[in-house]
Each structure stands twice: as structure tokens, then as C-alpha cells.
Design a protein around this motif. Structure first.
Motif, short mmCIF file in Angstrom:
data_model
loop_
_atom_site.label_atom_id
_atom_site.label_comp_id
_atom_site.label_asym_id
_atom_site.label_seq_id
_atom_site.Cartn_x
_atom_site.Cartn_y
_atom_site.Cartn_z
N GLU A 143 0.84 -1.21 0.00
CA GLU A 143 0.00 0.00 0.00
C GLU A 143 0.87 1.26 0.00
O GLU A 143 0.63 2.18 -0.78
CB GLU A 143 -0.95 0.01 1.20
CG GLU A 143 -1.83 1.25 1.29
CD GLU A 143 -2.75 1.46 0.10
OE1 GLU A 143 -3.00 2.63 -0.26
OE2 GLU A 143 -3.25 0.47 -0.47
N ASN A 144 1.89 1.29 0.85
CA ASN A 144 2.79 2.45 0.90
C ASN A 144 3.46 2.70 -0.45
O ASN A 144 3.51 3.83 -0.93
CB ASN A 144 3.88 2.25 1.97
CG ASN A 144 3.33 2.26 3.37
OD1 ASN A 144 2.22 2.71 3.63
ND2 ASN A 144 4.12 1.75 4.31
N GLN A 145 3.98 1.65 -1.04
CA GLN A 145 4.69 1.80 -2.31
C GLN A 145 3.74 2.07 -3.47
O GLN A 145 4.10 2.74 -4.44
CB GLN A 145 5.58 0.59 -2.57
CG GLN A 145 6.71 0.43 -1.58
CD GLN A 145 7.54 1.69 -1.44
OE1 GLN A 145 7.98 2.30 -2.41
NE2 GLN A 145 7.76 2.12 -0.19
N TYR A 146 2.52 1.58 -3.38
CA TYR A 146 1.51 1.88 -4.40
C TYR A 146 1.26 3.39 -4.44
O TYR A 146 1.14 3.97 -5.51
CB TYR A 146 0.22 1.12 -4.10
CG TYR A 146 -0.89 1.40 -5.08
CD1 TYR A 146 -0.79 1.00 -6.41
CD2 TYR A 146 -2.05 2.05 -4.68
CE1 TYR A 146 -1.80 1.25 -7.31
CE2 TYR A 146 -3.07 2.30 -5.57
CZ TYR A 146 -2.95 1.91 -6.89
OH TYR A 146 -3.95 2.16 -7.79
N GLN A 147 1.20 4.01 -3.28
CA GLN A 147 0.99 5.46 -3.22
C GLN A 147 2.14 6.21 -3.89
O GLN A 147 1.93 7.26 -4.49
CB GLN A 147 0.82 5.93 -1.76
CG GLN A 147 -0.41 5.39 -1.07
CD GLN A 147 -1.70 5.65 -1.84
OE1 GLN A 147 -1.90 6.71 -2.41
NE2 GLN A 147 -2.57 4.66 -1.87
N VAL A 148 3.33 5.66 -3.82
CA VAL A 148 4.51 6.28 -4.45
C VAL A 148 4.51 6.05 -5.96
O VAL A 148 4.79 6.97 -6.74
CB VAL A 148 5.82 5.71 -3.83
CG1 VAL A 148 7.05 6.21 -4.59
CG2 VAL A 148 5.90 6.06 -2.35
N TYR A 149 4.19 4.83 -6.40
CA TYR A 149 4.39 4.45 -7.80
C TYR A 149 3.15 4.48 -8.69
O TYR A 149 3.27 4.37 -9.90
CB TYR A 149 5.02 3.04 -7.87
CG TYR A 149 6.48 3.06 -7.52
CD1 TYR A 149 7.44 3.32 -8.49
CD2 TYR A 149 6.90 2.81 -6.22
CE1 TYR A 149 8.79 3.34 -8.17
CE2 TYR A 149 8.25 2.83 -5.89
CZ TYR A 149 9.19 3.10 -6.88
OH TYR A 149 10.51 3.12 -6.56
N LYS A 150 1.96 4.64 -8.13
CA LYS A 150 0.75 4.56 -8.97
C LYS A 150 0.72 5.65 -10.04
O LYS A 150 0.20 5.42 -11.13
CB LYS A 150 -0.51 4.59 -8.12
CG LYS A 150 -0.79 5.89 -7.42
CD LYS A 150 -2.05 5.81 -6.60
CE LYS A 150 -2.29 7.14 -5.89
NZ LYS A 150 -3.48 7.08 -5.07
N ASP A 151 1.27 6.83 -9.75
CA ASP A 151 1.30 7.90 -10.74
C ASP A 151 2.50 7.79 -11.68
O ASP A 151 2.66 8.61 -12.57
CB ASP A 151 1.30 9.27 -10.03
CG ASP A 151 0.01 9.52 -9.27
OD1 ASP A 151 -1.05 9.01 -9.70
OD2 ASP A 151 0.05 10.20 -8.23
N GLU A 152 3.33 6.79 -11.45
CA GLU A 152 4.50 6.57 -12.31
C GLU A 152 4.28 5.37 -13.23
O GLU A 152 5.23 4.85 -13.82
CB GLU A 152 5.74 6.37 -11.45
CG GLU A 152 6.10 7.62 -10.65
CD GLU A 152 7.42 7.49 -9.91
OE1 GLU A 152 8.35 6.85 -10.47
OE2 GLU A 152 7.51 8.01 -8.80
N GLY A 153 3.05 4.88 -13.32
CA GLY A 153 2.74 3.81 -14.26
C GLY A 153 2.91 2.40 -13.73
O GLY A 153 3.06 1.46 -14.50
#
Length: 177
Positions: free
Chosen positions: A88-98
Motif C-alpha cells: 500500500e505504501n509503495q503503491y501510493q509512491v508508484y501509482k502515478d508513475e505507471g
């Protein structure tokens, strides 16, 4: 040699043969486990469609052009439970990076999965593989198992077992477009 001794010898030889066959089979199965895996690094990821907890359909092919962090898990699995907050934490970081996460629950009820997703405040798509069809198509063994899929739809890496948050971040970076 008496009849009784011959019979005993025959039984002992039979038991020994069965034991040797069992040991050979076990060794063969263990040593060729990775060879039997249907989906491995370098393969095209098989397409599938599963429904999330809101009733929306998710096809793997819909994510072409994005990296996909495909995680197979269960609510009963302690390592799965431990790595969900990291995801969940990393999804918040990478979701806008594709980079997208598809968390595939294997064979559990909607009620169980919904409670788990709510408890951990998961914002990425959580889909249910109620009949375990996708699990079998990917030849998933122990849970958790995660497949890293690049934007072209190719499996880059298969990760068996628990991941740390650093590992999750590193893997998402690997599949970022």
C-alpha cells in the motif's frame, strides 16, 4: 530356505522397493520444481479477467503499457498480511508513475477478503480468484507469490515468499515504464 523365510524376504524387498521409489520421486519433484513452473521470467503473462470487491472487472491486458505488480495472497497467510502495508505504501509512491498492483486473493469468500481489505485500508485493486483458475494458470505454489510484469506484458521476475518494504520498492522500480 523355508517358505516362511522366502515370504518374509519378498515382503521386505517389496517394502524397500516402495521406499526407494518414494525417495526418488521426492528428490525428482524437489529438484525440478522450478522447471515445472508454467509461468517464469521471460514469458508473456497469461491474460485473465477477475472482479474486484466493487464488482469491476480487471483484465491483465487492460494494464498494457504499465508495470504490474501481480500479488497472489490469502487472508490466513501471515507473510501476506505483513507485506500488504508495504505494498500500500509503495503503491501510493508508484501509482502515478505507471505501476499498478493487482492483489489476487486465492479461493476465499468475498466477506473475508472485504474485511481484510478494509482493515488494511487497501486502495489498489483487490480481486478474487474464487475458483483458483488464475492461480492454476500461473502455477502458483506457496503464498505469497508475486509476479513482476513489465509494460510489454512480459514476466520479469517471480518472487516466492514474504517481501520487505525495500524489496517492494525495488521491484516496483524494476517494472516502472
Amino acid at each position: 530356505m523355508s517358505k516362511r523365510k522366502k515370504k518374509r524376504l519378498l515382503i521386505r524387498v517389496s517394502i524397500l522397493t516402495v521406499l526407494i521409489a518414494a525417495v526418488v520421486y521426492t528428490l525428482y519433484s524437489t529438484l525440478t520444481d522450478d522447471d515445472r513452473m508454467l509461468v517464469k521470467a521471460g514469458d508473456a503473462a497469461p491474460d485473465f479477467e477477475l472482479t474486484d470487491l466493487d464488482g469491476n472487472a480487471h483484465r491483465l491486458s487492460d494494464y498494457k503499457g504499465q508495470g504490474v505488480f501481480l500479488n497472489f495472497w490469502g487472508t490466513w497467510c501471515k507473510p501476506c498480511e505483513k507485506e500488504m502495508p508495504y505494498m500500500e505504501n509503495q503503491y501510493q509512491v508508484y501509482k502515478d508513475e505507471g505501476v499498478q498492483i493487482l492483489a489476487v486473493n486465492v479461493g476465499e469468500s468475498e466477506f473475508q477478503v472485504n474485511n481484510f481489505a478494509n482493515e488494511y485500508n487497501l486502495s489498489f485493486p483487490v480481486v478474487r480468484d474464487a475458483q483458483k483458475d488464475v492461480m492454476y494458470a500461473y502455477a502458483i505454489g506457496p503464498l505469497p507469490t508475486t509476479l513482476l510484469i513489465n509494460p510489454e506484458g512480459e514476466v520479469v521476475k517471480v518472487v516466492k515468499g514474504e517481501m520487505t518494504e525495500e524489496m517492494v520498492a525495488e521491484y516496483m522500480e524494476m517494472i516502472k515504464p
